[in-house]
Design a protein around this motif. Structure first.
Motif, PDB file in Angstrom:
ATOM      1  N   ILE A 190      10.606   4.809 -31.314  1.00 27.65           N
ATOM      2  CA  ILE A 190      10.833   6.174 -31.121  1.00 27.65           C
ATOM      3  C   ILE A 190      11.338   6.123 -29.334  1.00 27.65           C
ATOM      4  O   ILE A 190      12.242   6.796 -28.905  1.00 27.65           O
ATOM      5  CB  ILE A 190       9.504   7.120 -31.108  1.00 27.65           C
ATOM      6  CG1 ILE A 190       9.202   7.260 -32.556  1.00 27.65           C
ATOM      7  CG2 ILE A 190       9.673   8.476 -30.578  1.00 27.65           C
ATOM      8  CD1 ILE A 190       7.781   7.789 -32.908  1.00 27.65           C
ATOM      9  N   VAL A 235       6.741  25.848 -26.007  1.00 27.94           N
ATOM     10  CA  VAL A 235       7.877  26.205 -26.352  1.00 27.94           C
ATOM     11  C   VAL A 235       7.856  27.048 -27.670  1.00 27.94           C
ATOM     12  O   VAL A 235       7.538  26.426 -28.615  1.00 27.94           O
ATOM     13  CB  VAL A 235       9.230  25.262 -26.276  1.00 27.94           C
ATOM     14  CG1 VAL A 235      10.482  25.804 -26.962  1.00 27.94           C
ATOM     15  CG2 VAL A 235       9.395  24.745 -24.828  1.00 27.94           C
ATOM     16  N   SER A 266      -1.915  16.379 -28.368  1.00 26.49           N
ATOM     17  CA  SER A 266      -1.431  17.554 -27.358  1.00 26.49           C
ATOM     18  C   SER A 266      -1.891  17.299 -25.952  1.00 26.49           C
ATOM     19  O   SER A 266      -2.989  17.278 -25.751  1.00 26.49           O
ATOM     20  CB  SER A 266      -1.903  18.902 -27.883  1.00 26.49           C
ATOM     21  OG  SER A 266      -1.527  19.865 -27.075  1.00 26.49           O
ATOM     22  N   GLY A 267      -1.051  16.857 -25.116  1.00 27.97           N
ATOM     23  CA  GLY A 267      -1.390  16.705 -23.774  1.00 27.97           C
ATOM     24  C   GLY A 267      -0.192  16.222 -22.962  1.00 27.97           C
ATOM     25  O   GLY A 267       0.759  15.535 -23.574  1.00 27.97           O
ATOM     26  N   GLY A 312       0.401  20.857 -23.798  1.00 28.23           N
ATOM     27  CA  GLY A 312      -0.929  20.338 -23.762  1.00 28.23           C
ATOM     28  C   GLY A 312      -1.577  20.395 -21.989  1.00 28.23           C
ATOM     29  O   GLY A 312      -0.628  20.524 -21.188  1.00 28.23           O
ATOM     30  N   ASN A 345      -2.441   1.856 -28.593  1.00 27.55           N
ATOM     31  CA  ASN A 345      -1.486   0.922 -27.719  1.00 27.55           C
ATOM     32  C   ASN A 345      -0.638  -0.396 -28.120  1.00 27.55           C
ATOM     33  O   ASN A 345       0.147  -1.217 -27.591  1.00 27.55           O
ATOM     34  CB  ASN A 345      -2.419   0.251 -26.574  1.00 27.55           C
ATOM     35  CG  ASN A 345      -3.600   0.838 -26.347  1.00 27.55           C
ATOM     36  OD1 ASN A 345      -3.427   1.833 -25.876  1.00 27.55           O
ATOM     37  ND2 ASN A 345      -5.013   0.394 -26.695  1.00 27.55           N
ATOM     38  N   VAL A 346      -0.683  -0.303 -29.630  1.00 22.21           N
ATOM     39  CA  VAL A 346       0.276  -1.526 -30.179  1.00 22.21           C
ATOM     40  C   VAL A 346       1.990  -0.845 -29.941  1.00 22.21           C
ATOM     41  O   VAL A 346       2.441  -0.057 -30.525  1.00 22.21           O
ATOM     42  CB  VAL A 346       0.007  -1.551 -31.878  1.00 22.21           C
ATOM     43  CG1 VAL A 346       0.901  -2.578 -32.448  1.00 22.21           C
ATOM     44  CG2 VAL A 346      -1.341  -1.981 -31.991  1.00 22.21           C
ATOM     45  N   ALA A 384      11.669  17.097 -28.093  1.00 23.36           N
ATOM     46  CA  ALA A 384      10.659  15.799 -27.997  1.00 23.36           C
ATOM     47  C   ALA A 384       9.328  16.300 -28.054  1.00 23.36           C
ATOM     48  O   ALA A 384       8.351  15.864 -27.685  1.00 23.36           O
ATOM     49  CB  ALA A 384      10.920  14.874 -26.733  1.00 23.36           C
ATOM     50  N   ALA A 385       9.248  17.328 -29.127  1.00 26.57           N
ATOM     51  CA  ALA A 385       7.933  17.905 -29.630  1.00 26.57           C
ATOM     52  C   ALA A 385       7.066  17.090 -30.644  1.00 26.57           C
ATOM     53  O   ALA A 385       6.355  17.602 -31.059  1.00 26.57           O
ATOM     54  CB  ALA A 385       7.802  19.264 -29.816  1.00 26.57           C
ATOM     55  N   SER A 421       6.082  15.735 -24.045  1.00 23.81           N
ATOM     56  CA  SER A 421       5.933  14.406 -23.126  1.00 23.81           C
ATOM     57  C   SER A 421       5.317  13.734 -23.761  1.00 23.81           C
ATOM     58  O   SER A 421       4.526  12.716 -23.215  1.00 23.81           O
ATOM     59  CB  SER A 421       5.082  15.145 -21.813  1.00 23.81           C
ATOM     60  OG  SER A 421       3.727  15.547 -22.095  1.00 23.81           O
ATOM     61  N   GLU A 457       5.377  20.516 -21.524  1.00 25.51           N
ATOM     62  CA  GLU A 457       4.443  20.286 -22.438  1.00 25.51           C
ATOM     63  C   GLU A 457       3.447  21.431 -22.644  1.00 25.51           C
ATOM     64  O   GLU A 457       2.856  21.899 -21.738  1.00 25.51           O
ATOM     65  CB  GLU A 457       3.866  19.096 -21.551  1.00 25.51           C
ATOM     66  CG  GLU A 457       2.591  18.606 -22.308  1.00 25.51           C
ATOM     67  CD  GLU A 457       2.637  18.389 -23.670  1.00 25.51           C
ATOM     68  OE1 GLU A 457       3.445  17.328 -24.282  1.00 25.51           O
ATOM     69  OE2 GLU A 457       1.877  18.667 -24.589  1.00 25.51           O
ATOM     70  N   LEU A 472      -3.137  13.406 -37.818  1.00 23.68           N
ATOM     71  CA  LEU A 472      -3.709  13.592 -36.603  1.00 23.68           C
ATOM     72  C   LEU A 472      -2.454  13.193 -35.500  1.00 23.68           C
ATOM     73  O   LEU A 472      -1.774  12.239 -35.836  1.00 23.68           O
ATOM     74  CB  LEU A 472      -4.924  12.724 -36.192  1.00 23.68           C
ATOM     75  CG  LEU A 472      -5.395  12.621 -34.979  1.00 23.68           C
ATOM     76  CD1 LEU A 472      -5.959  13.917 -34.301  1.00 23.68           C
ATOM     77  CD2 LEU A 472      -6.437  11.399 -34.636  1.00 23.68           C
TER      78      LEU A 472
HETATM   79  C1  LIG Z   1      -5.191   7.665 -33.341  1.00 21.32           C
HETATM   80  C2  LIG Z   1      -3.732   7.375 -33.369  1.00 21.32           C
HETATM   81  C3  LIG Z   1      -3.593   6.077 -33.059  1.00 21.32           C
HETATM   82  C4  LIG Z   1      -2.129   5.533 -32.926  1.00 21.32           C
HETATM   83  N1  LIG Z   1      -1.971   4.289 -32.543  1.00 21.32           N
HETATM   84  C5  LIG Z   1      -0.560   3.931 -32.493  1.00 21.32           C
HETATM   85  C6  LIG Z   1      -0.242   2.507 -31.852  1.00 21.32           C
HETATM   86  O1  LIG Z   1      -1.015   1.783 -31.804  1.00 21.32           O
HETATM   87  N2  LIG Z   1       1.067   2.336 -31.696  1.00 21.32           N
HETATM   88  C7  LIG Z   1       1.988   3.144 -32.149  1.00 21.32           C
HETATM   89  O2  LIG Z   1       3.304   2.788 -32.016  1.00 21.32           O
HETATM   90  N3  LIG Z   1       1.806   4.567 -32.274  1.00 21.32           N
HETATM   91  C8  LIG Z   1       0.656   4.698 -32.683  1.00 21.32           C
HETATM   92  N4  LIG Z   1       0.069   6.083 -32.962  1.00 21.32           N
HETATM   93  C9  LIG Z   1       1.302   6.877 -33.333  1.00 21.32           C
HETATM   94  C10 LIG Z   1       1.990   7.700 -31.961  1.00 21.32           C
HETATM   95  O3  LIG Z   1       1.143   8.333 -31.107  1.00 21.32           O
HETATM   96  C11 LIG Z   1       3.110   8.502 -32.464  1.00 21.32           C
HETATM   97  O4  LIG Z   1       3.777   7.745 -33.234  1.00 21.32           O
HETATM   98  C12 LIG Z   1       3.892   8.896 -31.071  1.00 21.32           C
HETATM   99  O5  LIG Z   1       3.151   9.439 -30.131  1.00 21.32           O
HETATM  100  C13 LIG Z   1       5.090   9.728 -31.320  1.00 21.32           C
HETATM  101  O6  LIG Z   1       5.765  10.211 -30.494  1.00 21.32           O
HETATM  102  P1  LIG Z   1       6.758  11.283 -30.391  1.00 21.32           P
HETATM  103  O7  LIG Z   1       7.370  11.308 -29.082  1.00 21.32           O
HETATM  104  O8  LIG Z   1       7.541  11.600 -31.603  1.00 21.32           O
HETATM  105  O9  LIG Z   1       5.771  12.565 -29.993  1.00 21.32           O
HETATM  106  P2  LIG Z   1       4.395  12.692 -29.452  1.00 21.32           P
HETATM  107  O10 LIG Z   1       3.822  11.536 -28.769  1.00 21.32           O
HETATM  108  O11 LIG Z   1       3.361  13.361 -30.444  1.00 21.32           O
HETATM  109  O12 LIG Z   1       4.729  13.785 -28.411  1.00 21.32           O
HETATM  110  C14 LIG Z   1       5.055  15.128 -28.642  1.00 21.32           C
HETATM  111  C15 LIG Z   1       4.581  16.184 -27.410  1.00 21.32           C
HETATM  112  O13 LIG Z   1       5.105  17.394 -27.676  1.00 21.32           O
HETATM  113  C16 LIG Z   1       4.114  18.377 -27.213  1.00 21.32           C
HETATM  114  N5  LIG Z   1       4.428  19.702 -28.126  1.00 21.32           N
HETATM  115  C17 LIG Z   1       4.605  19.944 -29.364  1.00 21.32           C
HETATM  116  N6  LIG Z   1       4.937  20.873 -29.419  1.00 21.32           N
HETATM  117  C18 LIG Z   1       5.200  21.751 -28.371  1.00 21.32           C
HETATM  118  C19 LIG Z   1       6.035  22.688 -27.952  1.00 21.32           C
HETATM  119  N7  LIG Z   1       6.274  23.612 -29.048  1.00 21.32           N
HETATM  120  N8  LIG Z   1       5.960  22.862 -26.576  1.00 21.32           N
HETATM  121  C20 LIG Z   1       5.959  22.254 -25.564  1.00 21.32           C
HETATM  122  N9  LIG Z   1       5.368  20.851 -25.985  1.00 21.32           N
HETATM  123  C21 LIG Z   1       5.197  20.872 -27.496  1.00 21.32           C
HETATM  124  C22 LIG Z   1       2.866  17.748 -27.763  1.00 21.32           C
HETATM  125  O14 LIG Z   1       1.799  18.225 -27.219  1.00 21.32           O
HETATM  126  C23 LIG Z   1       3.152  16.280 -27.481  1.00 21.32           C
HETATM  127  O15 LIG Z   1       2.454  16.153 -26.078  1.00 21.32           O
HETATM  128  C24 LIG Z   1      -1.163   6.450 -33.000  1.00 21.32           C
HETATM  129  C25 LIG Z   1      -1.595   7.859 -33.116  1.00 21.32           C
HETATM  130  C26 LIG Z   1      -2.739   8.349 -33.197  1.00 21.32           C
HETATM  131  C27 LIG Z   1      -3.039   9.725 -33.324  1.00 21.32           C
END
Ligand SMILES: Cc1cc2nc3c(=O)[nH]c(=O)nc-3n(C[C@H](O)[C@H](O)[C@H](O)COP(=O)(O)OP(=O)(O)OC[C@H]3O[C@@H](n4cnc5c(N)ncnc54)[C@H](O)[C@@H]3O)c2cc1C
Ligand code: SF4
Length: 577
Positions: free
Chosen positions: A555, A251, A88-89, A44, A99-100, A296-297, A20, A42, A85
């Motif tokens: 993304i 999953v 999960s949540g 988390g 937030n950027v 979308a994990a 999520s 999800e 880093l």
């Molecule tokens: C401290 C910090 C600051 C950041 N600041 C910024 C910023 O200002 N601007 C910006 O653009 N980006 C920022 N980012 C990066 C941004 O958070 C990530 O690029 C973005 O969240 C990635 O999106 P995503 O959809 O790929 O995956 P995620 O947002 O990581 O989502 C994946 C989700 O899948 C879940 N998941 C994983 N495996 C499984 C499974 N097997 N089954 C079920 N659920 C699962 C996870 O728990 C998670 O909730 C920051 C990251 C961090 C850690």
């Protein structure tokens, strides 16, 4: 939203979304709004405002490792060349991101750009194609620049310092759009800690939110609900549209079904076992089947699932799986007050949202004078309590002031001094906070080289990527950071890990890259997995290279574009072969 119970009978949904975060939330909302039956799984838990960990005891349990009884939101990784880093949540990375929301620069959507050790970076999508989707995501996430000109938000000296440094160095500076609520209603006057009007789709947590009050805690979760994180926006809308959003569901298995569709196996991390070591391999697996599966994990989660399940996904391009990994050029460094008696710039980095402004470093691709690979350098921040920790590292000053205070108190007591006020002495004991006031984390990111490879070591995820091939990019980013320090009269300090040429990335990307042709990637430009009809990927794993800027908006925009295509193509006739 509910925690799934064990021993569910097998069930079927039109679409299952795994994860999520940015990709998963957008997909859940878009598909549910179009009338699709959507189940989100999800791993988390949910974090309503006020529940993010703060005490040392809470923070010590806020990590993700269910086998150790840890069901928290910080998911920390260490690999050969870097640490990382993610979150999960419910809401994925948006819970702890800064937030950027910046768009990827138009000329950085490179085509057949050779990589130093062979292969090339190739984006099967252009900025013009993504722009309408960037617009849609920005609207939904309430993207707005930091209102530094408003008196209530003017007290963040780090913002002005970054502007000044950029001007001195001849670099572009901007207030990037932030997904934060500063005003109680669209168009209303901004203000600190004001109740936020609820949108028509309501709120998944059913709790009130308040506008930003500059506490600097964005990266440990916003307890005021001022961040427009995905739970407050896309996921709230998805639930209102009928999506079945399940937390604590991880999953494990995915399998292509004979005759079409997918079977998804997941385990439930029940709150009852939180805090207890658990043989997670023995948790009962539940099954849900679906016509369409959206992975979308996240970069690590999705690539790991594909690697683990490659044998039950016939046709998956195994040559491309795991490739094009990069850390989006992340580099964390620090500005500190000068060593001598000069007063450095005051940043007060614990006041404000974690990031307020961005300096752009040019790129050879821009078509101007710039050479090399470009990026962004942003002001960092930290919570107020961390400022006390920073200040307490000044041990000499603290010991001296403590001695001075005790001597004054003892003499006053022994000699019966008439001046019974100790306020001045207590104030001196605390000190003037020079160290914390003059400390500023700098967050660099940019176009590093996407030549990392993700694979399995035993059953564990492994990533082989180092800073070596991106050495020129990192040298240049550090040089500009040195320049910022110099122009602001501050001291530049590398992150200690840089001594080993290691970085910490919060922006891992790649692993299931999209491509123009089926032989070159795992999925096409719409996230549709080559040779596996009905399977799509909607997260950072599909990026074939660095965004350069912060990647979440890109993304989310790619996921929005994927959904538009998916909804236009209801019968699947346009699936890639
Ligand atoms: C401290 C910090 C600051 C950041 N600041 C910024 C910023 O200002 N601007 C910006 O653009 N980006 C920022 N980012 C990066 C941004 O958070 C990530 O690029 C973005 O969240 C990635 O999106 P995503 O959809 O790929 O995956 P995620 O947002 O990581 O989502 C994946 C989700 O899948 C879940 N998941 C994983 N495996 C499984 C499974 N097997 N089954 C079920 N659920 C699962 C996870 O728990 C998670 O909730 C920051 C990251 C961090 C850690
Ligand atoms: S600064 Fe504080 S109130 Fe504002 S968005 Fe960040 S965590 Fe929320």
């Amino acid at each position: 939203m509910r925690s799934a119970q064990p021993a569910r009978p097998a069930e079927h949904a039109d679409t299952v979304v795994v994860g999520s975060g940015f990709g998963g939330s957008v997909a859940a909302h878009r598909l549910a709004a179009a009338g699709r039956e959507v189940v989100v799984l999800e791993r988390g838990r949910a974090y309503p405002p006020g529940t993010f960990p703060r005490t040392p005891r809470e923070v010590s349990r806020a990590f993700w490792d269910p086998s150790e009884g840890l069901h928290g939101m910080f998911d920390v990784w260490t690999f050969r060349g870097f640490d990382s880093l993610v979150s999960s949540g419910l809401g994925g990375g948006s819970l702890i991101y800064a937030n950027v929301l910046l768009r990827k620069d138009e000329r950085w959507f490179v085509h057949e750009d050779p990589l130093p050790r062979g292969g090339y970076e190739d984006w099967p999508v252009t900025r013009a194609e993504l722009d309408p989707h960037y617009d849609a995501v920005e609207r939904m996430l309430g993207a707005t620049p930091y209102p530094v000109a408003h008196p209530a938000f003017a007290g963040t000296p780090k913002t002005e310092a970054m502007r000044r440094a950029a001007a001195d160095l001849g670099l572009d500076w901007q207030l990037p759009p932030l997904a934060v609520t500063f005003a109680p209603r669209p168009g209303a006057e901004p203000g600190l800690g004001l109740p936020i009007a609820e949108p028509a789709f309501g709120n998944i947590h059913g709790l009130p939110r308040r506008t930003c009050r500059l506490c600097g805690e964005c990266d440990i979760g916003c307890n005021d609900g001022a961040k427009n994180s995905l739970d407050h926006t896309y996921l709230s809308a998805a639930q209102a549209d009928g999506a079945d959003i399940r937390t604590r569901c991880e999953v494990r298995t995915i399998r292509r079904r004979d005759g079409g569709g997918y079977e998804v196996g997941y385990v439930v991390h029940d709150p009852a076992i939180e805090g207890r070591r658990t043989a997670t391999r023995e948790l009962p697996e539940h099954t849900i089947t679906c016509d369409r599966l959206v992975l979308a994990a996240g970069t690590y989660g999705t690539t790991y699932l594909l690697l683990r399940n490659r044998e039950t996904l016939p046709g998956l391009n195994l040559r491309a799986l795991g490739t094009r990994f990069c850390g989006n050029g992340d580099l964390l460094t620090f500005l500190l007050p000068p060593d001598d008696d000069r007063t450095g710039t005051v940043f007060d980095a614990s006041r404000g949202p974690v990031i307020t402004s961005a300096i752009r470093v040019g790129d050879a691709r821009d078509g101007g004078d710039a050479t090399g690979r470009g990026g962004y350098i942003e002001d960092g921040g930290y919570p107020g309590f961390a400022a006390w920790l920073v200040d307490s590292t000044d041990m000499t000053g603290r010991l001296f002031r403590t001695g001075e205070f005790l001597a004054r108190w003892l003499l006053g007591w022994l000699l019966g001094w008439a001046d019974t006020s100790l306020s001045r002495e207590v104030a001196r004991l605390i000190g003037n906070g020079t160290l914390a006031a003059g400390a500023l984390p700098l967050l660099g990111m940019g176009r590093d080289v996407p030549d990392g490879v993700m694979g399995l070591r035993g059953n564990r995820l492994d990533v082989n990527w180092t800073t070596a091939t991106s050495a020129e990019y990192f040298a240049r980013t550090r040089e500009v950071m040195h320049g910022i320090a110099e122009t602001l009269g501050s001291r530049y300090v590398d992150n200690p890990m840089w001594f080993f040429r290691r970085v910490v990335t919060v922006h891992p990307l790649g692993g299931a890259p999209m491509s123009h042709r089926s032989g070159d990637g795992v999925c096409d430009g719409y996230g549709r997995v080559w040779n596996l009809p009905g399977l799509s990927i909607a997260d950072g794993a599909v990026l074939p290279g660095p965004v350069g800027a912060n990647p979440s908006l890109t993304i989310a925009a790619l996921a929005d574009r994927m959904c538009t295509r998916m909804l236009e193509d209801r019968d699947g006739a346009g699936e890639p072969g």
